[in-house]
Design a protein around this motif. Structure first.
Motif, PDB file in Angstrom:
ATOM      1  N   SER A  48      35.018  38.235  39.174  1.00  0.00           N
ATOM      2  CA  SER A  48      36.102  38.997  38.567  1.00  0.00           C
ATOM      3  C   SER A  48      36.690  38.168  37.423  1.00  0.00           C
ATOM      4  O   SER A  48      36.984  36.986  37.594  1.00  0.00           O
ATOM      5  CB  SER A  48      37.183  39.310  39.606  1.00  0.00           C
ATOM      6  OG  SER A  48      38.264  39.992  39.021  1.00  0.00           O
TER       7      SER A  48
ATOM      8  N   LYS B   3      44.536  32.537  37.306  1.00  0.00           N
ATOM      9  CA  LYS B   3      45.390  33.060  36.247  1.00  0.00           C
ATOM     10  C   LYS B   3      46.810  32.489  36.378  1.00  0.00           C
ATOM     11  O   LYS B   3      47.442  32.105  35.380  1.00  0.00           O
ATOM     12  CB  LYS B   3      45.405  34.588  36.311  1.00  0.00           C
ATOM     13  CG  LYS B   3      46.068  35.256  35.104  1.00  0.00           C
ATOM     14  CD  LYS B   3      45.938  36.763  35.222  1.00  0.00           C
ATOM     15  CE  LYS B   3      46.499  37.455  33.999  1.00  0.00           C
ATOM     16  NZ  LYS B   3      45.693  37.214  32.785  1.00  0.00           N
TER      17      LYS B   3
ATOM     18  N   ASP C 137      41.630  44.643  30.083  1.00  0.00           N
ATOM     19  CA  ASP C 137      41.139  43.288  29.852  1.00  0.00           C
ATOM     20  C   ASP C 137      40.471  42.717  31.103  1.00  0.00           C
ATOM     21  O   ASP C 137      40.354  41.499  31.261  1.00  0.00           O
ATOM     22  CB  ASP C 137      42.284  42.379  29.395  1.00  0.00           C
ATOM     23  CG  ASP C 137      43.451  42.371  30.384  1.00  0.00           C
ATOM     24  OD1 ASP C 137      43.357  43.070  31.421  1.00  0.00           O
ATOM     25  OD2 ASP C 137      44.454  41.683  30.110  1.00  0.00           O
ATOM     26  N   GLU C 138      40.032  43.594  32.000  1.00  0.00           N
ATOM     27  CA  GLU C 138      39.437  43.175  33.272  1.00  0.00           C
ATOM     28  C   GLU C 138      37.941  43.501  33.285  1.00  0.00           C
ATOM     29  O   GLU C 138      37.519  44.587  32.868  1.00  0.00           O
ATOM     30  CB  GLU C 138      40.137  43.876  34.437  1.00  0.00           C
ATOM     31  CG  GLU C 138      41.611  43.511  34.542  1.00  0.00           C
ATOM     32  CD  GLU C 138      42.321  44.317  35.620  1.00  0.00           C
ATOM     33  OE1 GLU C 138      41.691  45.264  36.144  1.00  0.00           O
ATOM     34  OE2 GLU C 138      43.491  44.006  35.914  1.00  0.00           O
TER      35      GLU C 138
ATOM     36  N   ASP D 156      39.427  38.099  33.909  1.00  0.00           N
ATOM     37  CA  ASP D 156      40.555  38.687  33.192  1.00  0.00           C
ATOM     38  C   ASP D 156      40.685  37.940  31.864  1.00  0.00           C
ATOM     39  O   ASP D 156      40.890  36.717  31.838  1.00  0.00           O
ATOM     40  CB  ASP D 156      41.839  38.544  34.004  1.00  0.00           C
ATOM     41  CG  ASP D 156      42.993  39.306  33.369  1.00  0.00           C
ATOM     42  OD1 ASP D 156      43.289  40.415  33.825  1.00  0.00           O
ATOM     43  OD2 ASP D 156      43.590  38.768  32.406  1.00  0.00           O
TER      44      ASP D 156
ATOM     45  N   CYS E 282      38.810  33.371  35.887  1.00  0.00           N
ATOM     46  CA  CYS E 282      37.641  33.803  36.667  1.00  0.00           C
ATOM     47  C   CYS E 282      37.859  33.556  38.146  1.00  0.00           C
ATOM     48  O   CYS E 282      38.510  32.577  38.540  1.00  0.00           O
ATOM     49  CB  CYS E 282      36.385  33.048  36.227  1.00  0.00           C
ATOM     50  SG  CYS E 282      36.017  33.160  34.472  1.00  0.00           S
TER      51      CYS E 282
ATOM     52  N   ARG F  77      34.191  51.683  34.394  1.00  0.00           N
ATOM     53  CA  ARG F  77      34.749  51.569  35.746  1.00  0.00           C
ATOM     54  C   ARG F  77      34.013  52.465  36.737  1.00  0.00           C
ATOM     55  O   ARG F  77      33.761  52.070  37.877  1.00  0.00           O
ATOM     56  CB  ARG F  77      36.244  51.931  35.702  1.00  0.00           C
ATOM     57  CG  ARG F  77      36.936  51.793  37.052  1.00  0.00           C
ATOM     58  CD  ARG F  77      38.413  52.140  36.967  1.00  0.00           C
ATOM     59  NE  ARG F  77      39.066  51.978  38.260  1.00  0.00           N
ATOM     60  CZ  ARG F  77      39.548  50.825  38.711  1.00  0.00           C
ATOM     61  NH1 ARG F  77      39.446  49.728  37.970  1.00  0.00           N
ATOM     62  NH2 ARG F  77      40.123  50.744  39.899  1.00  0.00           N
TER      63      ARG F  77
ATOM     64  N   THR G 180      39.691  33.033  29.442  1.00  0.00           N
ATOM     65  CA  THR G 180      39.574  33.954  30.573  1.00  0.00           C
ATOM     66  C   THR G 180      39.891  33.250  31.874  1.00  0.00           C
ATOM     67  O   THR G 180      39.736  32.032  31.993  1.00  0.00           O
ATOM     68  CB  THR G 180      38.140  34.534  30.648  1.00  0.00           C
ATOM     69  OG1 THR G 180      38.062  35.457  31.722  1.00  0.00           O
ATOM     70  CG2 THR G 180      37.101  33.449  30.868  1.00  0.00           C
TER      71      THR G 180
ATOM     72  N   ASP H 110      38.740  38.726  43.323  1.00  0.00           N
ATOM     73  CA  ASP H 110      39.896  39.077  42.496  1.00  0.00           C
ATOM     74  C   ASP H 110      41.095  38.197  42.828  1.00  0.00           C
ATOM     75  O   ASP H 110      41.841  37.773  41.924  1.00  0.00           O
ATOM     76  CB  ASP H 110      40.232  40.550  42.714  1.00  0.00           C
ATOM     77  CG  ASP H 110      40.923  41.169  41.503  1.00  0.00           C
ATOM     78  OD1 ASP H 110      40.482  40.885  40.366  1.00  0.00           O
ATOM     79  OD2 ASP H 110      41.883  41.931  41.695  1.00  0.00           O
TER      80      ASP H 110
ATOM     81  N   TYR I 257      43.150  35.724  40.285  1.00  0.00           N
ATOM     82  CA  TYR I 257      44.597  35.707  40.055  1.00  0.00           C
ATOM     83  C   TYR I 257      45.200  34.336  40.355  1.00  0.00           C
ATOM     84  O   TYR I 257      46.185  33.927  39.721  1.00  0.00           O
ATOM     85  CB  TYR I 257      45.270  36.799  40.878  1.00  0.00           C
ATOM     86  CG  TYR I 257      45.242  38.143  40.188  1.00  0.00           C
ATOM     87  CD1 TYR I 257      46.017  38.382  39.052  1.00  0.00           C
ATOM     88  CD2 TYR I 257      44.431  39.173  40.650  1.00  0.00           C
ATOM     89  CE1 TYR I 257      45.978  39.603  38.399  1.00  0.00           C
ATOM     90  CE2 TYR I 257      44.382  40.408  40.009  1.00  0.00           C
ATOM     91  CZ  TYR I 257      45.156  40.615  38.888  1.00  0.00           C
ATOM     92  OH  TYR I 257      45.115  41.818  38.243  1.00  0.00           O
TER      93      TYR I 257
ATOM     94  N   ARG J  33      33.175  46.638  32.541  1.00  0.00           N
ATOM     95  CA  ARG J  33      34.593  46.552  32.177  1.00  0.00           C
ATOM     96  C   ARG J  33      35.344  47.526  33.069  1.00  0.00           C
ATOM     97  O   ARG J  33      35.171  48.736  32.967  1.00  0.00           O
ATOM     98  CB  ARG J  33      34.788  46.900  30.707  1.00  0.00           C
ATOM     99  CG  ARG J  33      36.246  46.835  30.244  1.00  0.00           C
ATOM    100  CD  ARG J  33      36.381  47.370  28.829  1.00  0.00           C
ATOM    101  NE  ARG J  33      37.776  47.352  28.359  1.00  0.00           N
ATOM    102  CZ  ARG J  33      38.204  48.012  27.290  1.00  0.00           C
ATOM    103  NH1 ARG J  33      37.356  48.752  26.573  1.00  0.00           N
ATOM    104  NH2 ARG J  33      39.485  47.943  26.944  1.00  0.00           N
ATOM    105  N   THR J  34      36.168  46.991  33.947  1.00  0.00           N
ATOM    106  CA  THR J  34      36.860  47.834  34.923  1.00  0.00           C
ATOM    107  C   THR J  34      38.217  48.316  34.432  1.00  0.00           C
ATOM    108  O   THR J  34      38.797  49.236  35.008  1.00  0.00           O
ATOM    109  CB  THR J  34      37.045  47.074  36.245  1.00  0.00           C
ATOM    110  OG1 THR J  34      37.780  45.870  35.992  1.00  0.00           O
ATOM    111  CG2 THR J  34      35.707  46.726  36.862  1.00  0.00           C
TER     112      THR J  34
END
Length: 593
Positions: free
Chosen positions: A449, A563, A494-495, A451, A535, A431, A533, A556, A560, A490-491
């Motif tokens: 981004s 997601k 799981d991100e 996840d 994206c 990070r 994932t 991001d 989401y 890897r920030t």
């Protein structure tokens, strides 16, 4: 291989060089490689009548004769009988220093040189006087008289050897006598041009280190001075005035080249005192050359001044360098990469050898010129020549070792940065590195981004060991998919974050499709868990001012959104599965009834 191991393997090259080179030079300068005369050549040292003011001697040997120092308006006359040996193209050859020359046979002038310079108020350069004798049967046994008219104070002390014989043999004999300085001077001059070419390239493309440029200047001035002092240029060229000036200008530039190199390669020497010395050394050849060209004072009158300046600066600079090397040595002893043999120690060794050799020749020059029979013409600079060669070779070894040390420092820096900025589990950037990149990125770029789904489920059901393997597997796929990207990081748990510089339209979409294809292939063989994932991506030209934080927020948010879409899709599939199972059960009962 670490620096310490590399130096232990290769450091033996230095002592071998320092032993082998002098042996080669001794052999090169010995009579072993001398070619015999084709016809006839000899040096007429004996049987001369010499007169200089009140000094007068008959049947003398020029080599051991103490005539005192010749000053302005002095006249030195030497004479002897011409040998009777029958030699084709016979001649006499001798060197004159800052004096006009006239040669007569039985009172008849057959040769003259230098008076035109004196009439113009110019410095008479060193000159090889070659006097053809014609038919020996006519002049053999006659008396030749050579007169030197002096126009400079301290012009010379001692008389040059007089060669007699076939002209080709005479010239060959002189060249062979000067074989060693010719070889070393030529090597140093050519090496200087190679260094200049390399240093110019490195300066333009790899930074602003000027030390290599000043190394080439050192090699050039030492090589050119060596050739000029030993009359190589005057021997092969008629442009004696130019090469006379070259001799003095290069000599006067030696302190400037050395001290500037030391300051540029050792920042700790960059003090006000040393900057002042650099200014003095830079101005010295310029001012002396200007005074000479404007006929105020001839440039040859500043040699003693240079000797004083050079010796004084050596006393001031060398202790500073030695102390700084000792200080750095003590600091490096604490390092695990410590080696007792460093680039600085090699440089100091070469500089000490050169200074010692130069001091020996300076002392020898002044003793011979003012106190010893034979005078200045008997002086050579063989010690300085060998010292210059050793110094330049040590410069080469210095850059060799310095390059190793630089590479090693870069490796250590990258290794430490790797420890600081690398995620230990996945091998991706962590990070902190991602945030550092976000703060510095400019121009056109894109951020992706990601996840990874279901990490918590795998951790809870299969254990953290499987969760870690899941992360590592996903990271490996990211490395394969986004190879060549500016950042793969890897920030968080799981991100993940991908940065792509100078993307074209559709780059992110294509790469994400490739990612999903690789994940699908992986899932076909993996039995414990499935990877998936969410994206989201954004291009820098989609936001105002191309601010990295705004680009990331946009990417991001899109991640989401996807997601949530995946989550809603999972719920729909779950509901449909439940409803489908219920309807199937009721229908079965009805049919059965």
């Amino acid at each position: 291989m670490r620096l310490r191991d590399y130096m232990h393997i290769n450091v033996w090259l230095l002592p071998i060089l320092l032993v082998l080179i002098p042996v080669i030079l001794i052999l090169f300068g010995s009579a072993f490689m001398t070619t015999p005369s084709t016809y006839y050549m000899t040096i007429l040292n004996e049987g001369w009548s010499v007169k200089h003011g009140d000094f007068e001697v008959e049947n003398a040997a020029l080599k051991n004769l103490d005539i005192g120092t010749a000053n302005t308006n002095d006249i030195v006359v030497i004479s002897r009988l011409i040998p009777k040996e029958e030699v084709p193209s016979a001649c006499l050859m001798f060197r004159s220093i800052q004096a006009a020359v006239t040669a007569t046979i039985d009172g008849k002038v057959i040769y003259s040189y230098g008076d035109d310079y004196a009439l113009r108020g110019e410095l008479i350069p060193k000159h090889f006087n070659v006097i053809p004798l014609g038919d020996i049967s006519e002049v053999g046994g006659k008396r030749i008289t050579i007169t030197f008219r002096v126009y400079e104070d301290n012009a010379f002390s001692g008389l040059s050897e007089v060669y007699y014989g076939n002209r080709n043999d005479v010239e060959l004999a002189y060249i062979q006598k000067k074989r060693l300085p010719f070889f070393i001077g030529g090597f140093l001059t050519l090496f200087a041009f190679l260094l200049l070419t390399l240093s110019s390239y490195l300066y333009m493309y790899h930074g602003h280190d000027l030390s290599l440029i000043f190394s080439s200047i050192i090699s050039f001035v030492l090589g050119a001075y060596n050739l000029a002092f030993n009359d190589i240029f005057c021997f092969i060229s008629d442009n004696e005035v130019y090469f006379c000036l070259l001799e003095y200008v290069t000599l006067y530039s030696v302190p400037f080249a050395i001290i500037t190199f030391l300051v540029s390669s050792h920042p700790e020497l960059n003090t006000i005192l040393n900057k002042t010395l650099i200014a003095i050394n830079a101005l010295f050849p310029i001012i002396t050359l200007a005074l000479h060209l404007f006929k105020v004072v001839h440039i040859n009158n500043f040699v003693s001044t240079l000797h004083i300046i050079a010796l004084s600066e050596a006393i001031m600079i060398l202790p500073q360098l030695v102390l700084n090397v000792a200080k750095r040595y003590n600091e490096q002893k604490k390092s695990p990469e410590f080696t007792p043999r460093t680039s600085d120690s090699v440089l100091v060794l070469g500089l000490v050898i050169f200074i010692i050799c130069s001091v020996v020749d300076i002392i020898k020059y002044n003793i011979f010129k003012f106190f010893v029979a034979g005078g200045e013409v008997s002086v050579d600079i063989n010690f300085m020549t060998i010292g210059a060669l050793c110094f330049v070779l040590c410069l080469f070894v210095f850059y060799f070792y310095h390059g190793i040390e630089h590479i090693n420092s870069i490796y250590m820096k990258e290794h430490l940065e790797g420890l600081a900025y690398t995620d230990s589990l996945t091998g991706l950037m962590n990070r902190a590195k991602c945030m550092q990149y976000m703060a510095s990125v400019q121009g056109n770029f894109a951020l992706i981004s990601l996840d990874m789904d279901n990490l918590k489920t795998v951790n809870d059901s299969l254990g953290h060991q499987e969760g870690d393997r899941m992360l590592s597997s996903f990271a490996d796929i990211l490395k394969q998919t986004f190879a060549g990207s500016a950042l793969i990081g890897r920030t968080g748990g799981d991100e993940f974050l991908i940065a792509i510089e100078n993307p074209v339209k559709g780059t992110c979409e294509k790469l994400i499709d490739d990612l999903r294809s690789r994940i699908k292939t992986f899932n076909q063989t993996e039995k414990s868990f499935n990877l998936s994932t969410s994206c989201g991506f954004a291009y820098s030209d989609e936001v105002s001012e191309k601010d990295a934080n705004n680009v990331f927020v946009l990417a991001d948010n899109r991640m989401y959104e996807e997601k949530e879409s995946h989550h809603a899709s999972k719920i729909d599939r779950f509901v449909n599965d439940i409803i489908g199972s219920s309807l199937h059960g009721k229908g079965g009962e009805a049919d059965h009834a």
